[in-house]
Design a protein around this motif. Structure first.
Motif, short mmCIF file in Angstrom:
data_model
loop_
_atom_site.label_atom_id
_atom_site.label_comp_id
_atom_site.label_asym_id
_atom_site.label_seq_id
_atom_site.Cartn_x
_atom_site.Cartn_y
_atom_site.Cartn_z
N TYR A 141 7.53 3.15 10.57
CA TYR A 141 7.54 2.80 8.77
C TYR A 141 8.71 3.47 8.89
CZ TYR A 141 2.19 3.76 9.47
OH TYR A 141 0.52 3.05 9.73
N ASP A 142 9.34 3.41 7.41
CA ASP A 142 10.01 3.72 6.93
C ASP A 142 10.37 5.27 7.11
OD1 ASP A 142 9.39 5.18 4.65
OD2 ASP A 142 9.93 3.55 3.39
N SER A 143 11.55 6.19 6.81
CA SER A 143 11.74 7.17 6.88
C SER A 143 12.59 7.94 5.71
CB SER A 143 12.51 8.24 8.65
OG SER A 143 12.54 9.19 8.71
N PRO A 144 12.13 8.99 5.39
CA PRO A 144 11.20 9.71 5.28
C PRO A 144 9.71 9.93 4.08
CG PRO A 144 12.75 10.68 3.49
CD PRO A 144 13.33 9.52 3.48
N GLY A 145 10.07 8.48 3.68
CA GLY A 145 8.35 8.50 2.61
C GLY A 145 7.42 7.90 3.61
N GLY A 146 7.71 7.22 4.77
CA GLY A 146 6.11 7.22 5.42
C GLY A 146 5.26 5.45 5.42
N THR B 52 0.95 -0.83 -0.01
CA THR B 52 0.23 -0.08 -0.20
C THR B 52 0.67 1.76 -0.18
OG1 THR B 52 -1.57 -1.05 1.34
CG2 THR B 52 -1.96 1.38 1.24
N HIS B 53 1.04 1.70 -0.83
CA HIS B 53 2.22 2.51 -2.16
C HIS B 53 1.88 4.21 -1.12
CE1 HIS B 53 5.17 0.18 -3.50
NE2 HIS B 53 3.67 -0.02 -3.79
N VAL B 54 1.46 4.37 0.53
CA VAL B 54 0.20 5.38 0.94
C VAL B 54 0.67 5.67 2.88
CG1 VAL B 54 -2.25 6.39 2.05
CG2 VAL B 54 -2.35 4.70 -0.21
N PRO B 55 1.38 7.13 2.53
CA PRO B 55 2.23 7.08 3.69
C PRO B 55 1.77 7.06 4.58
CG PRO B 55 2.52 8.82 1.47
CD PRO B 55 1.49 8.16 1.28
N PHE B 56 1.81 6.38 6.18
CA PHE B 56 1.55 6.58 7.44
C PHE B 56 -0.14 6.09 7.35
CE2 PHE B 56 4.20 10.35 7.22
CZ PHE B 56 5.23 9.55 8.06
N ALA B 57 -0.32 5.11 6.49
CA ALA B 57 -1.36 4.64 6.52
C ALA B 57 -2.00 3.28 7.01
CB ALA B 57 -1.63 3.89 5.21
N PRO B 58 -2.74 3.86 8.32
CA PRO B 58 -2.86 2.49 9.42
C PRO B 58 -3.16 0.88 9.12
CG PRO B 58 -5.09 3.51 8.88
CD PRO B 58 -4.25 3.84 7.81
N ALA C 223 0.62 10.35 17.52
CA ALA C 223 1.42 10.49 18.52
C ALA C 223 2.59 10.32 17.60
CB ALA C 223 1.53 10.25 20.25
N HIS C 224 4.28 10.88 16.90
CA HIS C 224 5.21 10.32 16.12
C HIS C 224 6.26 10.86 16.57
CE1 HIS C 224 5.23 14.25 13.87
NE2 HIS C 224 4.50 14.18 14.13
N THR C 225 7.47 9.73 16.79
CA THR C 225 8.66 10.82 16.77
C THR C 225 10.10 10.25 15.93
OG1 THR C 225 10.37 10.67 18.88
CG2 THR C 225 8.97 8.84 18.21
N SER C 226 11.28 10.22 16.09
CA SER C 226 11.80 10.03 15.08
C SER C 226 13.33 10.27 15.63
CB SER C 226 11.88 10.61 13.82
OG SER C 226 12.42 11.98 14.83
N ARG C 227 13.12 10.14 16.80
CA ARG C 227 13.93 10.36 17.93
C ARG C 227 14.46 9.39 19.25
NH1 ARG C 227 17.94 13.23 15.53
NH2 ARG C 227 17.47 15.10 13.71
N ASP C 228 15.22 8.58 19.63
CA ASP C 228 15.73 8.45 21.31
C ASP C 228 15.60 9.15 21.83
OD1 ASP C 228 17.81 8.80 21.18
OD2 ASP C 228 19.27 6.70 20.03
N SER C 229 15.77 8.14 23.05
CA SER C 229 16.03 9.42 24.30
C SER C 229 17.21 9.76 24.75
CB SER C 229 15.67 8.48 25.12
OG SER C 229 16.49 7.41 25.75
N ARG C 230 17.90 9.82 23.47
CA ARG C 230 19.15 10.45 23.69
C ARG C 230 19.33 11.99 22.55
NH1 ARG C 230 23.51 5.60 24.59
NH2 ARG C 230 22.33 4.67 23.43
#
Length: 460
Positions: free
Chosen positions: A364-369, A57-63, A328-335
């Protein structure tokens, strides 16, 4: 007006009108080409997804745990009746969005329960007779409406149940006149750089906003946006074209900059999850079935709401109000380091998120989502996942890694991640008050170290 004044006014018109143009452009695309993984469907008919999102499914951030349903309604010929099946307690939501991008009604367990029912959707100013058999009336602010459906699905084995619901989710045109087959046409001779203003001019006239907004849009008269009949942009002079073009670029920049501003967790610790539970609070005038009109869900400054509405249209079409779902989303860890499949991570939920429906985590992969295929064929984990292993205190530790953990308890709580950069997205459906008021904060993603795993007990 002087060119600089025209440019400034055009920038304001973009902020004000881009949600209308984006929304109706999406409606037009859904009618003609389809939307994401959904096939095209005519007005007053549902398009249904074949199942939850997969790596194909080539739709960014699809559930990966919801099945999409989408209908574009045209009420110009009269009301439409919507039949909703009994979901036997299973989560679903039907979100109603007007031509300006305002979510103005909801059906589902929070708003109306999960029982069978019929709803009459009526156009602006309608004064006909309501049939006795309907569960209620949904007053549409504009004659074109998007119905955005999401049906919970527990995997391929659950799809027969979902398909049965899809077949029972129906629309019937009850009007005494034929409805449209497309949107009002714009003039073809308008230069491409003025196409936005032409679409705004035509669609603003056919889909007028609430009365206070109409007073505001009167100020755009010098731009030609209130002209009727032949488009003023067909023969616009070079000076006007330059001023409008500069204003369009300036307006886009304002929206882009606002959309890039950090979300609610910006001042938190490294790796804090970002949420935008109030991105849909721009609807100030039409609050129908299932909406909340209390002050915390309405932007007090009307002019400020225009920029929020433009950002909402830019960031994510058809996202719900925060009281229906929080993402909610994030791209970084606690450091503060970028998340990548070359490391192993854990998310320690102590306690798990308080929700009245369900929560789930998808990577999801980044940056494609996009979802990335994995050998386990597992793309979502949440409180509906069978076999999760909870701690003795009720906490839950999720394991995010490219390779399956060796420990059986960790493997039960494992969500595969791509080999490269990735972005986890947490969906909280019907979030509890602690989520909405900020008392519950999702813990950051931690890079896993050595040592023995904590003692666990099996839970459901």
């Amino acid at each position: 007006m002087e060119p600089d004044a025209i440019t400034g006014l055009a920038a304001e018109a973009y902020v004000y009108g881009s949600p209308l143009v984006r929304q109706l452009s999406a409606v037009q695309a859904c009618l003609q080409e389809g939307c994401g993984a959904l096939a095209p469907a005519p007005f007053n008919d549902f398009a249904h997804a074949d199942g939850p999102a997969t790596p194909g499914t080539h739709v960014p951030f699809a559930p990966a745990d919801l099945v999409d349903a989408l209908a574009q309604l045209d009420l110009s010929g009269g009301p439409v009746r919507l039949h909703v099946p009994d979901t036997a307690g299973a989560y679903y939501v039907l979100q109603f969005v007007d031509a300006w991008g305002n979510a103005f009604a909801y059906l589902g367990p929070r708003a109306t329960g999960t029982g069978e029912g019929d709803w009459l959707i009526v156009p602006p100013g309608w004064s006909g007779t309501v049939p006795d058999v309907v569960s209620g009336v949904i007053d549409a602010p504009t004659s074109v409406v998007s119905v955005v459906g999401r049906l919970a699905c527990d995997g391929p084995e659950d799809m027969p149940r979902v398909r049965a619901l899809q077949q029972e989710l129906t629309l019937t045109h009850l009007g005494d006149r034929a409805h449209r087959t497309g949107l009002p046409a714009t003039e073809s001779g308008v230069p491409g750089e003025l196409r936005f203003f032409e679409e705004l001019r035509v669609w603003m006239a056919d889909f007028p906003p609430a009365a206070p907004d109409r007073a505001y849009q009167d100020r755009f008269q010098p731009l030609g946006l209130l002209e009727e009949g032949i488009s003023p942009y067909v023969s616009a002079g070079p000076g006007l074209v330059r001023a409008l073009g500069r204003g369009l670029a300036l307006g886009r920049l304002r929206v882009e900059e606002a959309a890039r501003r950090p979300a609610t967790a910006a001042d938190g610790p490294p790796g804090a999850w970002q949420t935008v539970p109030h991105l849909r609070d721009h609807n100030l005038d039409h609050l129908g079935v299932g909406t909340l009109g209390s002050p915390e869900w309405r932007i007090p400054d009307r002019e400020a709401s225009y920029l929020v509405r433009a950002v909402a249209a830019r960031r994510g079409r058809w996202l719900p109000h925060g009281y229906e779902a929080v993402y909610a989303h994030t791209s970084r860890d606690s450091r503060g380091h970028s998340l990548t499949g070359s490391h192993r991570y854990v998310v320690r939920l102590a306690p798990p998120p308080p929700v009245r429906a369900f929560w789930s985590l998808t990577v999801y992969d980044s940056p494609g989502g996009h979802l990335v295929a994995n050998a386990a064929d597992r793309y979502v984990i949440g409180d509906r996942t069978p076999g999760l292993v909870y701690g003795a205190d009720g906490s839950l530790t999720l394991h995010l890694s490219a390779e399956r953990p060796e420990d059986p308890g960790a493997a039960a709580n494992w969500l595969p991640v791509p080999a490269g950069a990735f972005r986890p997205l947490m969906r909280l459906h019907l979030p509890g008050q602690a989520v909405l008021d900020g008392n519950y904060v999702l813990p950051p993603v931690e890079r896993a170290g050595g040592g023995r795993a904590p003692r666990t007990r099996r839970g459901s």
